[in-house]
Write a protein that holds these residues in place. Structure first.
Motif, short mmCIF file in Angstrom:
data_model
loop_
_atom_site.label_atom_id
_atom_site.label_comp_id
_atom_site.label_asym_id
_atom_site.label_seq_id
_atom_site.Cartn_x
_atom_site.Cartn_y
_atom_site.Cartn_z
N SER A 100 6.72 -4.83 -5.59
CA SER A 100 5.81 -4.60 -4.45
C SER A 100 4.96 -3.36 -4.68
O SER A 100 4.67 -2.61 -3.76
CB SER A 100 6.60 -4.45 -3.14
N SER A 101 4.56 -3.15 -5.92
CA SER A 101 3.79 -1.96 -6.25
C SER A 101 3.10 -2.13 -7.60
O SER A 101 3.23 -3.17 -8.26
CB SER A 101 4.69 -0.72 -6.27
N MET A 102 2.41 -1.08 -8.01
CA MET A 102 1.62 -1.08 -9.23
C MET A 102 2.49 -1.10 -10.48
O MET A 102 3.67 -0.73 -10.43
CB MET A 102 0.74 0.18 -9.25
N PRO A 103 1.94 -1.53 -11.62
CA PRO A 103 2.69 -1.47 -12.87
C PRO A 103 3.00 -0.02 -13.25
O PRO A 103 2.24 0.90 -12.89
CB PRO A 103 1.74 -2.12 -13.88
N ASP A 104 4.09 0.18 -13.96
CA ASP A 104 4.39 1.53 -14.47
C ASP A 104 3.78 1.68 -15.86
O ASP A 104 3.10 0.78 -16.37
CB ASP A 104 5.89 1.78 -14.48
N TYR B 56 0.84 -1.20 0.00
CA TYR B 56 0.00 0.00 0.00
C TYR B 56 0.88 1.24 0.00
O TYR B 56 0.64 2.20 -0.76
CB TYR B 56 -0.91 -0.03 1.22
N GLN B 57 1.89 1.25 0.83
CA GLN B 57 2.81 2.39 0.92
C GLN B 57 3.48 2.65 -0.42
O GLN B 57 3.54 3.80 -0.89
CB GLN B 57 3.85 2.11 2.00
N ASN B 58 4.00 1.61 -1.06
CA ASN B 58 4.68 1.76 -2.34
C ASN B 58 3.72 2.21 -3.44
O ASN B 58 4.07 3.04 -4.28
CB ASN B 58 5.34 0.44 -2.75
N THR B 59 2.51 1.66 -3.43
CA THR B 59 1.54 2.00 -4.46
C THR B 59 1.12 3.46 -4.36
O THR B 59 1.00 4.16 -5.37
CB THR B 59 0.30 1.08 -4.36
N ILE B 60 0.90 3.94 -3.15
CA ILE B 60 0.56 5.35 -2.94
C ILE B 60 1.68 6.24 -3.46
O ILE B 60 1.43 7.28 -4.11
CB ILE B 60 0.30 5.62 -1.44
N TYR B 61 2.92 5.84 -3.20
CA TYR B 61 4.05 6.65 -3.67
C TYR B 61 4.13 6.66 -5.19
O TYR B 61 4.33 7.71 -5.81
CB TYR B 61 5.36 6.14 -3.07
N ASP B 62 3.99 5.49 -5.81
CA ASP B 62 4.10 5.42 -7.26
C ASP B 62 2.90 6.06 -7.96
O ASP B 62 3.01 6.51 -9.10
CB ASP B 62 4.24 3.96 -7.70
N VAL C 235 3.44 10.46 -3.00
CA VAL C 235 3.23 10.83 -1.60
C VAL C 235 3.89 9.81 -0.68
O VAL C 235 3.73 8.60 -0.87
CB VAL C 235 1.72 10.92 -1.27
N ARG C 236 4.60 10.30 0.31
CA ARG C 236 5.23 9.43 1.31
C ARG C 236 4.28 9.27 2.49
O ARG C 236 3.92 10.25 3.13
CB ARG C 236 6.57 10.01 1.76
N TYR C 237 3.90 8.04 2.73
CA TYR C 237 2.96 7.74 3.80
C TYR C 237 3.41 6.44 4.46
O TYR C 237 3.75 5.47 3.78
CB TYR C 237 1.55 7.58 3.24
N ASP C 238 3.44 6.44 5.79
CA ASP C 238 3.89 5.26 6.54
C ASP C 238 2.69 4.58 7.19
O ASP C 238 2.22 5.02 8.24
CB ASP C 238 4.90 5.67 7.61
N PRO C 239 2.19 3.49 6.60
CA PRO C 239 1.03 2.81 7.17
C PRO C 239 1.34 1.99 8.40
O PRO C 239 0.43 1.50 9.07
CB PRO C 239 0.56 1.90 6.03
#
Length: 809
Positions: free
Chosen positions: A484-488, A123-129, A133-137
């Protein structure tokens, strides 16, 4: 090999079929039920109770174990009647056919939709990509902790979603959108503080003293163990609030002193957690000598307003010298002036001695020249991810709908129909009618997209029952496996154009493996595979292990991760996990292992010699420590870890009401834990499991609870001399070994089994589910491909990513 050949011949000529139930049951009755029934229950399996309904698959995993045991010759045991080779061939062929028929039936009846919730890290990585935004869940009060399955935190069946969790996702979306599109802009500021400002309040009086003595060196801030000093105070930035939260760059110039042959000073910067401790947002060793200070630079996300402190980690020498008198003598502003260790005239004669007559530190200290904070910083790449998300203030409803559709397709990782967004658009229009500005009303729609199951979950499936993923689903599975995140955008484009096949897929996988985001896979997979969350779970007893400290624990945790990074980056063979003549270490680990300290800061590749008694994962402090209880090593737990991690075989749980291993009475003779385990394992209910577990742990008995090498085991109770350690044993298949070195050699002989286990761990991680017997054929194909490349780590990962198994639901 002979048994395998018989199995192949049997399959080719159709010796038996699934319909041959009578010979199948006859074999079980003659050779298996005697030891696995109500009269005698070995290995926690009742064969007489196992379901014969292979289509239902209730006991498939148990039948697969039976197949493996019989085909390998482990069942029946040597002291029981033995079947002929023809009987084995017929039974194995029958059981294999039954399992395959059951698998086909279950595939036909698979559910139409599967949901896999994103882990907190994903979730953290996906929000950033998605939004930069940097967010620490993982912060207290944010998203719920992920449920683990054998260390893996992304197994779909384990990641449920409770009502309280839903509320947290809404709050998280609010925070994320506020940081992406703040109501007021917080411009970056730079604050520079010299040692004179930090320590001496401007240093007018102190500078006059230096001038009188003719000392030309500048004032420095001496940090010593046992005292916290401010590293960042809110008023330095003037009026601060949440709008200034963000990424900050910290630069500081520092050097250190230490005793000859002692540890370098370790600097920790973070929020105060105790009288002499901080939480360690930033931690590093100060290896620069006093006459050659070094500039250190870091980036850290800060929730403003923030108050941070410096802390020098104490050593054993300081522990004996510390106390109120020591701290008071040095902490008062006027109690000393410091420029250099050789300027002894400046030191308070009443203060405890900190340097010898040659200027060497009696204990490790940090000399700070200046610090500089700059932030909040927003990189151009982060800004670009938000570009075009918000519609113009005068946007028509059609333009707003187009903006939301584009955002939803990126967030949901697939094409989105306009009707799917109708509910969110209605919320937007309702807010506009209530008088809200376009941007504020639109944030309500964005919140809906970010709290939808389509964002929080990886959704695989559609109303039609199908076995394989769509290209869009496959693109997400691939990216969450390795990033560990969404596709680019490139992966999206490949999914859209239908080129995620053949050569097009190979190009994408090779690109993914060389992208910097592969470091997320390295960090996440190695941490979960090796169960590193258990490092420090049982803090070692300070009296028994005085050399153990927080920085050592942090360094231990990082070593296997950095080792895996090196293995993957250089595409080294899998044997390196078991043994090597090198490791990855920093100054703290080198001191702990007795190795030559690396010339540079941080983790470096360090050469090993046989006398170092290290090499590979199995002799790392983290692995040896995570299987201990803080006071003593636990060979059985070490054996279970080796069985699960290296061979992917989870031993059955111990029988109920088994007596624990008792401590030695005060007047009893000191004996090793090994000897007490051997007595315990004589219990008939325990022996069968212990012979498959204990050798894997006893091989490392020369390492204590924190991974230190030893020749004698410290026994706290009893009489007599501490006993010598015995690291010999016999492998489950009968091969003997005398020590850890020979044990590693025997495991290396099982290279194919180790590689297969690693592939299974990778596939479990990638597929987000527990593997079953249904996956065996696909796993065989992956292993064959990996073996062609000598089981090199990057090639194994590549083989998994390109496999047909990755496309199956």
């Amino acid at each position: 090999m002979i048994r395998l050949c018989f199995l192949i011949i049997a399959c080719l000529f159709g010796i038996a079929s699934a319909s041959a139930a009578e010979p199948f049951e006859a074999f079980l009755k003659k050779y298996c039920v005697r030891c696995h029934s109500s009269q005698r229950e070995e290995g926690d399996i009742r064969i007489d109770r196992l379901s014969r309904d292979f289509k239902a698959g209730v006991d498939t995993h148990n039948w697969a174990e039976v197949l493996d045991k019989v085909n390998s010759g482990e069942m029946p045991p040597e002291d029981e009647p033995q079947p002929t080779q023809n009987e084995i061939t017929a039974f194995v062929t029958n059981l294999n056919s039954l399992l395959k028929e059951g698998r086909a039936a279950r595939l036909a009846a698979r559910p139409t939709v599967a949901h896999y919730r994103l882990s907190r890290k994903e979730y953290q990585n996906t929000i950033y990509d998605l939004l930069g935004v940097r967010y620490d869940p993982a912060k207290p009060g944010e998203l719920n902790e992920d449920t683990l399955w054998h260390g893996i935190e992304r197994i779909g069946s384990q990641l449920s979603l409770s009502p309280s969790h839903v509320d947290r996702y809404y709050r998280a979306a609010d925070i994320v959108l506020e940081r992406a599109f703040p109501g007021t802009s917080g411009e970056a500021r730079k604050i520079h503080k010299t040692a004179a400002e930090l320590r001496y309040g401007g240093a007018k009086i102190q500078q006059e003293a230096l001038d009188r003595l003719g000392i030309k060196r500048p004032l420095r801030y001496l940090h010593f163990p046992g005292q916290l000093q401010p590293a960042l105070l809110p008023h330095w930035f003037g009026k601060t609030g949440p709008e200034l939260s963000g990424l900050y760059k910290l630069r500081l110039q520092a050097s250190g002193t230490r005793p000859p042959g002692g540890q370098p000073a370790h600097f920790s910067i973070g929020k105060k957690t105790g009288e002499e401790t901080v939480d360690g947002l930033i931690e590093f060793d100060i290896t620069a000598p006093e006459d050659s200070p070094q500039v250190y630079e870091f980036e850290v996300f800060l929730e403003m307003p923030a108050t941070l402190y410096f802390c020098v980690v104490a050593t054993d020498v300081v522990d004996r010298r510390s106390g109120a008198a020591f701290r008071n003598a040095l902490s008062k502003r006027g109690s000393y002036i410091f420029t250099h260790s050789s300027e002894t005239l400046l030191l308070n004669p009443n203060a405890p001695q900190m340097f010898d007559d040659k200027g060497n530190g009696i204990f490790s200290t940090v000399l700070l020249d200046w610090i500089e904070w700059e932030g909040p910083l927003v990189a151009d790449t982060e800004k670009s991810r938000r570009k075009g998300v918000l519609p113009p203030d005068d946007a028509t409803p059609e333009i707003v709908a187009e903006h939301l559709q584009r955002f939803a397709e990126r967030a949901w990782r697939r094409p989105v129909k306009k009707e799917e967004l109708e509910e969110y658009l209605q919320s937007y229009h309702a807010e506009r009618k209530a008088g809200e500005k376009t941007a504020d009303a639109y944030r309500i729609a964005l919140q809906g997209v970010l709290t939808s199951r389509n964002f929080i979950y990886l959704v695989e499936g559609d109303p039609k029952t199908r076995e394989r993923l769509t290209d869009w689903e496959f693109a997400s599975r691939l990216s969450y496996f390795l990033w560990s995140s969404m596709p680019d955008n490139a992966l999206y484009a490949a999914a859209k154009s239908g080129t995620l096949h053949g050569e097009g897929l190979e190009k994408q996988v090779d690109r993914i493996l060389t992208d910097s985001r592969i470091n997320r896979f390295i960090d996440d997979f190695s941490r979960q595979w090796l169960q590193l969350h258990r490092v420090g779970m049982f803090p070692p007893d300070k009296k028994l292990y005085p050399s153990y400290d927080d920085w050592l624990e942090t360094s231990m945790h990082a070593e296997p991760v950095e080792y895996f990074r090196e293995m993957l980056a250089n595409n080294l063979p899998i044997e390196g996990f078991l043994d090597s003549d090198w490791t990855m270490a920093n100054a703290r680990l080198c001191d702990f292992y007795g190795l030559t300290e690396p010339e540079q800061d941080g983790f470096q590749r360090v050469s090993l010699e046989p006398k170092d008694n290290r090499g590979g994962l199995l002799t790392m402090g983290a692995v040896l420590g995570l299987t201990s209880d803080g006071t003593r090593h636990r060979p059985v737990h070490r054996g279970v870890w080796v069985s699960e991690t290296i061979f992917n075989k989870t031993p059955p749980p111990p029988p109920a009401n088994v007596d624990p291993i008792e401590p030695i009475p005060p007047k009893g003779t000191k004996i090793t834990i090994r000897q007490r385990i051997e007595a315990h394992a004589k219990n008939a209910n325990c022996a069968s499991c212990h012979r498959n577990i204990d050798p894997f742990g006893l091989a490392f008995d020369r390492y204590d609870a924190i991974g230190q090498w030893r020749t004698r085991e410290r026994v706290p109770t009893g009489v007599g001399e501490d006993p010598l350690v015995d690291a010999s044993g016999v492998m489950p298949d009968g091969r003997p070994f005398t020590d850890t070195v020979q044990f590693k050699r025997l495991v290396l002989e099982d290279r194919d089994k180790v590689a297969r286990a690693f592939i299974e761990h990778l596939c479990t991680y990638a597929l987000r589910r527990v593997l079953t017997v249904d996956d065996q054929d696909d796993l065989n194909v992956i292993q064959e491909e990996a073996k062609k490349h000598e089981y090199r780590i990057k090639d194994i990962v590549r083989a998994v990513a390109l496999s047909d198994l990755m496309r199956k639901r």
